[in-house]
Structure formats: structure tokens, C-alpha cells
Design a protein around this motif. Structure first.
Motif: not given
Length: 398
Positions: A162, A322-323, A334-338
Motif C-alpha cells: 500500500h 492503511d492510507y 481508503v486503501v487497507k494494507a495487506e
């Protein structure tokens, strides 16, 4: 039993035998493909990073090297393994079966331990900060280049999908407009607020090896157990935390050389024998943007430690979780970390060794992340605005 049944049973037994042999071979081959590693510095951080390596199932831990027997024992218990215990780094490096070394010793030992490991022909995973002093950076870069070995440094955000996505989709495409401010924050570190009582020197602690090239002082338990409190061994929150967030900011902004730095702070609460501050602020000026940093070991509410970028067309806040991109016109994204950052960073190191490629945080990246830290540290201790000279080889006061 008729002949047909006998022939069928013999045929099936042959297939089973062949399958078993193939499976056994695959297991042996898998074990032989594993990189053999040693852990040098088996304290809390060393155990965390080595646990990530073990989760990849691509390494075998053969040796744990530490100056304190209790730490070696804690590591073996945490890993549920029984690697060889070693006190002396040189004994560890003499072993021909070890391919790579995770160096997670106190900051002041990083240079000597890395140079010795590279000279012994081993690959290096070097915990951050890569350098304890500014002048160490060029020595480390030269040593890695000369060795031909892989050196991954411990700024694990570089392996986060991310983080890469944020850079490619927002910073590289200019979606924030002109970025003016980057604000980095992280507070509340209970481990650095412990009450540490004096105690006699443990029989299993090699005090002289702990000191290394640092000033020779008499044994003092707090200097070992909380070495981050003392500038001789660690750089405080600037080294522990700013290294990470400065790396993120410089990466996103494509700029690695601050023009100048100011810093202030002090021991605001924890008068427990420490020398390094418990609270600090720093401002680093780059070309047309500022990085501001604030951090305290005190229990200040801090739900989203990370970096907030403020541009003329929007903001982007990025954390390890996330960001969030918030345009001034439109809805937030919103983009979550994986996945696990530690495992991803360990995997990057292993892939670089296997494939002969560049790791995600090579030594140049690690040193670039440290340089703003050294400038801010100098500003704090000298109580002056500090800058690099024209060659970026010296720090000067304005």
C-alpha cells in the motif's frame, strides 16, 4: 491370490514407493534451498524480525549470537528452536555454513558488526538505523558495494504494497497538487518508560563486548537494559522513529537531502537517569516543502502513527495499516494494507539473494533515511539550525 491380483498389488506398491521417494526428495530439496542464517543481537527487536524470517519457511536459523545469555535463552524459547549459542561475533562469522546474518544489536555496534559480516562473505539484514553517526554512512555504502553481497536495511515500509501503491497512484501522478507539508507523528512507548532498578552485573553478560567502540565506562545495568536512553548507544526517538517516517516522506517526495534542520525537546517527565530526551520535535526543510516530526515516549493519545502529507489539492495520510487520500473536491479514498510488513521485508531480502536483484531497502536507501536524523540530532544537541555543506559530507551550523 491369483496372478492378476498379485500383479496389481505389486504395481500399486511400486507407485506408492515412487511417490514416497519423490515426496522425501522434495522435502530434502526444500531444506537444502533454505538460507542458513545467524541472529546477532537477540533482544526484543531481533526476536521480532527473526520471527518474520522463520514465517517465510525459507531460512534455517543455525546460530544466535548475543553478549547476554538470558537474551539468547529468550530467543530460543520464543522460536522453539535450539540453534547454537555464541557470545563472540567473530566466532559466528567463522562458520562456513552461515549464509546471511540478521544484525539487531544496539545502534552503536551496527557499523563494526556490518563491516565484519560483509568481510566474512555473508549477506546482511541490518536493523534500522543503519548508521549511528553521520560519518558511518559512506563507510557502509562502500563496504556493501565492495563485498558484492546483499544488504537489506530495516525500513520495512519499503516492502509494503500500500506504500508503493500510494506513491505510484497519488504522488507520482501529482494528485495532491504541490505538497507543502509532511507531518510525522508517533507517541507512547511503554517499554521506554519502565522503572529500571540497579542490579549487579549478571555472570552471563559480556559488558566489554556490549560497549564495543563506545566510551569505556563502568558497568551500569540501565545502560545495558535501556541503552536507547543514552547517546553513546542510541539516538533516541529521532533514530528510533524519525528514521522510518523520514524514509517514507523522502520516498514519496523523491528527495533525500534536507536543506536544514531545527529540533527542540527535552526530558519533560522521566527523570530516571536517561540522557536522551523523552519528548522531541524537529522541522526539516527540503526544496519547497517541510517535514515536521513530533514524538514522545509519554502516554499521549496516538491512534494513527504515520505521515500526513498536505498538498494544494488534497491530503494523504499513510500508516502501516492503511492510507486515506482526501481530495479537497470529492470523496476520500481508503486503501487497507495487506499482509505482514515484517514478513514482506524479510521476503524481499531473501528474493534479492536468490535472484541477484536489489532489495526494497538497500544500503543507500537506509543511509538516506538516517541522514535527516543525524541533522536533527545535531540541531537538538547543539541547539542550532544545522545544514549539510555543499558536498553533503559535513554538518554545519547556520
Amino acid at each position: 491370490m491369483n496372478k492378476t491380483t498379485l500383479r496389481r498389488r505389486t504395481f500399486l506398491q511400486g507407485i506408492a514407493s515412487t511417490a514416497l521417494t519423490a515426496a522425501s526428495y522434495a522435502r530434502v530439496r526444500g531444506a537444502n534451498d533454505r538460507l542458513v542464517m545467524a541472529l546477532v543481537g537477540s533482544g526484543r527487536r531481533g526476536r521480532e524480525v527473526m520471527s518474520a524470517f522463520l514465517k517465510t519457511e525459507r531460512i534455517e536459523l543455525r546460530a544466535i549470537c548475543d553478549v547476554y545469555d538470558v537474551q539468547r535463552g529468550r530467543a530460543k524459547e520464543a522460536f522453539k528452536l535450539a540453534p547454537t549459542e555464541i557470545v563472540a561475533l567473530e566466532e559466528t562469522l567463522q562458520r562456513k555454513d552461515i549464509d546471511a546474518v540478521l544484525i539487531a544489536t544496539p545502534d552503536h555496534l551496527h557499523l563494526a558488526h556490518t563491516l565484519a559480516t560483509l568481510k566474512a562473505g555473508k549477506h546482511v539484514y541490518l536493523e534500522k538505523p543503519s548508521s549511528h553517526k553521520f560519518e558511518e554512512g559512506s563507510k557502509l555504502i562502500a563496504a556493501v558495494k565492495q563485498s558484492g553481497k546483499v544488504c537489506q536495511t530495516g525500513t520495512q515500509q519499503r516492502s509494503g504494497a500500500h506504500y508503493r501503491r500510494a506513491k505510484e497512484e497519488y504522488f507520482d501522478k501529482g494528485k495532491l497538487g504541490q505538497v507543502i507539508f509532511a507531518r510525522a507523528v508517533w507517541h507512547d512507548f511503554p517499554w521506554q518508560r519502565r522503572k529500571i532498578a540497579p542490579q549487579p552485573k549478571p555472570a552471563g553478560l559480556d559488558w566489554e563486548r556490549f560497549l564495543g567502540d563506545a566510551p569505556k565506562v563502568a558497568y551500569d545495568w540501565i545502560r545495558y537494559d535501556s541503552w536507547r536512553y543514552f547517546p553513546d548507544y542510541g539516538g533516541g526517538l529521532l533514530a528510533d522513529i524519525l528514521t522510518h517516517w523520514a524514509d517514507v516522506a523522502q520516498w514519496m517526495m523523491n528527495e533525500t537531502r534536507p536543506l536544514n534542520a531545527v529540533a527542540t525537546g527535552g526530558i519533560y517527565h522521566l527523570n530516571d537517569g536517561r540522557v536522551n530526551y523523552d519528548t522531541v520535535n524537529a522541522i526539516l526543510q527540503y526544496q519547497n516543502w517541510n517535514l515536521t516530526f513530533e514524538s514522545s515516549v509519554l502516554p499521549i493519545r496516538n491512534e494513527r502513527p504515520g505521515v500526513l502529507f498536505q498538498g494544494t489539492e488534497g491530503t494523504l495520510e499513510i500508516t502501516r495499516a492503511d492510507y486515506v487520500f482526501t481530495p479537497y473536491k470529492g470523496e476520500p479514498t481508503v486503501v487497507k494494507a495487506e499482509g505482514n510488513l515484517e514478513v514482506a521485508h524479510a521476503t524481499s531480502f531473501l528474493d534479492a539473494i536468490k535472484n541477484g536483484t536489489k532489495p526494497s531497502a538497500d544500503i543507500e536507501t537506509g543511509i538516506a533515511a538516517c541522514n535527516p536524523v543525524h541533522l536533527a540530532k545535531a540541531a537538538y544537541w547543539h541547539k542550532k539550525r544545522m545544514r549539510f555543506d555543499e558536498t553533503a559530507t559535513k554538518m554545519l551550523s547556520d
